[in-house]
Design a protein around this motif. Structure first.
Motif, PDB file in Angstrom:
ATOM      1  N   LYS A  89      41.540  44.155  36.075  1.00  0.00           N
ATOM      2  CA  LYS A  89      41.201  45.200  35.098  1.00  0.00           C
ATOM      3  C   LYS A  89      41.478  44.720  33.674  1.00  0.00           C
ATOM      4  O   LYS A  89      40.696  44.983  32.755  1.00  0.00           O
ATOM      5  CB  LYS A  89      41.992  46.469  35.389  1.00  0.00           C
ATOM      6  N   ARG A 129      44.801  43.584  41.188  1.00  0.00           N
ATOM      7  CA  ARG A 129      43.864  44.591  40.675  1.00  0.00           C
ATOM      8  C   ARG A 129      44.110  44.860  39.195  1.00  0.00           C
ATOM      9  O   ARG A 129      43.167  44.971  38.413  1.00  0.00           O
ATOM     10  CB  ARG A 129      43.985  45.888  41.466  1.00  0.00           C
ATOM     11  N   GLU A 130      45.349  44.982  38.808  1.00  0.00           N
ATOM     12  CA  GLU A 130      45.672  45.233  37.399  1.00  0.00           C
ATOM     13  C   GLU A 130      45.276  44.034  36.533  1.00  0.00           C
ATOM     14  O   GLU A 130      44.803  44.193  35.415  1.00  0.00           O
ATOM     15  CB  GLU A 130      47.162  45.548  37.230  1.00  0.00           C
ATOM     16  N   TYR A 131      45.455  42.837  37.059  1.00  0.00           N
ATOM     17  CA  TYR A 131      45.079  41.631  36.333  1.00  0.00           C
ATOM     18  C   TYR A 131      43.565  41.582  36.127  1.00  0.00           C
ATOM     19  O   TYR A 131      43.092  41.283  35.031  1.00  0.00           O
ATOM     20  CB  TYR A 131      45.570  40.393  37.088  1.00  0.00           C
TER      21      TYR A 131
END
Length: 82
Positions: free
Chosen positions: A22, A18-20
């Motif tokens: 984003k 998810r962070e990637y």
């Protein structure tokens, strides 16, 4: 990259994924973000069912377009002042 099983630390992997994603979004142009928004919006929200009457209207519209009775984009733009 993302494991569906909890005991393979899929939860942690999902958080990283998810962070990637984003971070990737932050690298996109405004136009690309707009296109992505359309795609993600259709994935995130369930589609509404089409009534038989709506389906008939859609089919009729496609038939009119196929018969060359569609509205020209230029006419719509002119009407909207674009």
């Amino acid at each position: 990259m993302v494991s569906p099983r909890y005991n393979d630390l899929g939860v942690i992997t999902m958080a990283i994924a998810r962070e990637y994603v984003k971070a990737l979004i932050d690298r996109l142009s405004d136009e690309q973000v707009q296109a992505l928004w359309v795609i993600l919006n259709s994935m995130a929200w369930p589609t509404e069912k089409v009534s038989p009457e709506e389906a008939a209207d859609i089919e009729e519209s496609f038939a009119e377009i196929d018969a060359g009775k569609g509205i020209k984009a230029e006419d719509v733009w002119r009407e909207l002042g674009v």
